[in-house]
Enzyme design. Structure first.
Site, PDB file in Angstrom:
ATOM      1  N   LYS A   1      -6.639  55.149  88.213  1.00 57.24           N
ATOM      2  CA  LYS A   1      -7.333  53.873  88.028  1.00 57.24           C
ATOM      3  C   LYS A   1      -7.028  53.253  86.669  1.00 57.24           C
ATOM      4  O   LYS A   1      -7.155  52.033  86.487  1.00 57.24           O
ATOM      5  CB  LYS A   1      -8.837  54.058  88.203  1.00 57.24           C
ATOM      6  CG  LYS A   1      -9.275  54.388  89.629  1.00 57.24           C
ATOM      7  CD  LYS A   1     -10.788  54.527  89.705  1.00 57.24           C
ATOM      8  CE  LYS A   1     -11.294  54.659  91.135  1.00 57.24           C
ATOM      9  NZ  LYS A   1     -11.131  55.998  91.691  1.00 57.24           N
TER      10      LYS A   1
ATOM     11  N   SER B   1      -8.465  60.225  90.393  1.00 57.90           N
ATOM     12  CA  SER B   1      -8.963  58.915  89.956  1.00 57.90           C
ATOM     13  C   SER B   1      -8.466  58.462  88.588  1.00 57.90           C
ATOM     14  O   SER B   1      -8.724  57.313  88.200  1.00 57.90           O
ATOM     15  CB  SER B   1     -10.494  58.905  89.963  1.00 57.90           C
ATOM     16  OG  SER B   1     -10.981  58.740  91.275  1.00 57.90           O
TER      17      SER B   1
ATOM     18  N   SER C   1     -15.930  55.046  88.603  1.00 63.70           N
ATOM     19  CA  SER C   1     -14.820  55.464  89.460  1.00 63.70           C
ATOM     20  C   SER C   1     -14.938  54.812  90.842  1.00 63.70           C
ATOM     21  O   SER C   1     -14.898  55.467  91.878  1.00 63.70           O
ATOM     22  CB  SER C   1     -14.778  56.994  89.602  1.00 63.70           C
ATOM     23  OG  SER C   1     -13.500  57.410  90.038  1.00 63.70           O
TER      24      SER C   1
END
Length: 509
Positions: A161, A158, A344
């Site tokens: 991102k 993640s 997230s």
């Protein structure tokens, strides 16, 4: 290390951390929508101070289906600010020569030799497995102070991102809002009597569109029904036919990982991220048909407002002759980015990647989003060698980024030349207080990072990563990225990553 800063975190350091990230957004609307109050203080921090407990939010479940630690319930009491607001002209309350240097941006950066001595033993620790990589950058200059495999492309989970956010903000700007509209189509061919008017609910790609009674700052299907019904009744239309349009996005809707509690099918029309429970973040059961469900809910809202939907609600594409009746708009992109990074949020991440593609006039599918994300980052001048953006969320193991890419993006976001990127910093979870870091930094090795480390987490089975910012003991803002791709114990890997970031916070070296 030298004894210049010592190992004891100082009150001014917490103030500096709040100030750096709290400079955030000039827009009052964005400030109100995001997780920061007017003083640069995360509301989650004051709430945690009032309750004495933390909240947590795992990135997502592991591929084996085991949930990572979940957070406690919502905390509502408020308390006085944990971190003092930014004072004009500097990072008070540090005193003496150090205060003057810090306020003037002259606090010395750590030396490469000192950082190597502090970080390398932790990078080689068993918890991160072999081949862990790192990059530490001086945010003021963009100079890499320490790198270990910093150019090696890794599965980021993640932390990708961060790149997704920067690309979207650079192309669309922090004030951009995603529209959901209702349009009326001409209905020729009816000669006997007044035909029912045909309307189309057109999705613009807002995953935060809500069907719930409490919109909480999100665009609301109920509000859209209010507005559309008012116009329709003025026209004398008490019965309509309804279709829904998802043509803004193309390509497969299903993420490559398949049906999953971490993400709904990627659709230009959905309500509440397709969640089938009352949750607002984290894993949850998802609908397999988010657009149909949103349109059915909208039909019900119209009926409640005196406009009956005749027949089945079906998918269609609005024509060029359609007339817009009503619209609702998402929170500003700055707020969507902050929410996405703090929790997230995979659904928002995929939406932002497609919005980047739409802004460039490209196909809004996985391939188009990857291509335009890469182009946007290239225009920012960050290193892209070896990178791959197979998706926007980091759920796809085909993603590849380098530690140097992530620190370069963070340094760009901290620079005054790129104010549009500031939500990349303000959205980062705060260690021990918010989002995916709420339940971390309680161990002895990392406790000093609480409230000082602000970072995006990344977790897949065998992959653990952490990238963000920290103010060191001398008042220097550092951007860091630690990527590990061969971990066997996620709890040990996370604690080691937290220890690494806390070591930077302690560093007066």
């Amino acid at each position: 290390m030298s004894g210049r800063g010592g190992w004891q975190l100082k009150t001014w350091q917490f103030t500096a951390a709040a100030a750096v990230a709290g400079l955030a957004l000039a827009s009052a609307a964005a400030a109100a929508a995001g997780p920061w109050d007017s003083g640069g203080q995360r509301t989650a921090e004051s709430r945690r101070a009032a309750s004495g407990t933390g909240t947590g939010d795992a990135d997502h479940r592991t591929e084996a289906g085991r949930p990572l630690p979940a957070g406690s319930g919502q905390i509502t009491p408020e308390a006085p600010a944990v971190l003092a607001p930014l004072e004009a002209g500097g990072l008070a309350p540090r005193t003496g020569q150090g205060a003057r240097e810090a306020a003037a941006g002259q606090a010395p950066p750590p030396t490469a030799t000192a950082l190597k001595g502090l970080l390398e033993p932790l990078l080689k620790a068993r918890g991160l497995g072999p081949g862990a990589t790192a990059s530490v950058v001086d945010a003021a200059t963009g100079q890499e102070l320490y790198g270990s495999g910093a150019k090696t492309a890794m599965v980021p989970a993640s932390t990708v991102k961060i790149a997704t956010s920067a690309a979207a903000l650079s192309v669309l700007g922090p004030d951009h809002r995603i529209r959901t509209t209702v349009v009326a189509e001409p209905a020729p061919g009816y000669e006997d009597g007044a035909p029912p008017e045909r309307i189309v609910l057109v999705g613009g790609g807002d995953p935060t569109l809500t069907a719930r009674a409490e919109a909480e700052g999100n665009a609301s299907l109920r509000t859209l029904a209010d507005r559309a019904a008012a116009v329709l009744k003025k026209r004398g239309a008490r019965t309509v036919r309804l279709a829904y349009d998802t043509s803004a996005y193309s390509g497969p809707a299903l993420h490559p990982i398949g049906p999953n509690e971490n993400i709904a099918p990627v659709s230009a029309l959905m309500a509440d991220e397709g969640r089938l429970d009352t949750s607002r973040s984290g894993p949850a059961p998802r609908t397999a048909r988010p657009a149909q469900d949103a349109a059915d809910a909208f039909a019900g809202f119209l009926a409640d407002r005196g406009v009956r939907v005749e027949g089945a609600v079906r998918q269609a594409t609005a024509t060029d002759q359609a007339e817009e009746l009503a619209d609702v708009r998402s929170a500003p992109l700055s707020a969507l980015v902050e929410r996405m990074l703090t929790h997230s949020d995979n659904d928002i991440a995929e939406a932002l990647a497609r919005q980047t593609a739409l802004a460039a006039g490209a196909e809004a599918d996985f391939a188009g989003a990857e291509r335009e994300t890469r182009r946007a980052l290239d225009r920012l001048g960050v290193p892209l060698d070896g990178t791959r953006f197979a998706d926007g969320s980091g759920l796809d193991r085909a993603d590849r980024v380098t530690a140097r890419l992530l620190t370069s993006v963070l340094a760009r976001a901290a620079h005054t030349d790129h104010p549009e990127l500031r939500p990349v910093l303000t959205g980062l979870p705060v260690a021990g207080f918010s989002g995916t870091l709420a339940g971390r930094y309680s161990g002895q090795d990392a406790a000093d990072g609480t409230g000082v480390v602000r970072a995006k987490t990344g977790t897949l089975t065998g992959v653990n990563s952490l990238a963000g910012t920290v103010v060191d003991a001398d008042g220097r803002l550092l951007a860091f990225s630690f990527l590990a791709g061969a971990t066997t114990d996620p709890a040990t890997a996370q604690s080691t990553l937290d220890h690494l970031a806390t070591t930077l916070a302690r560093c007066g070296c």
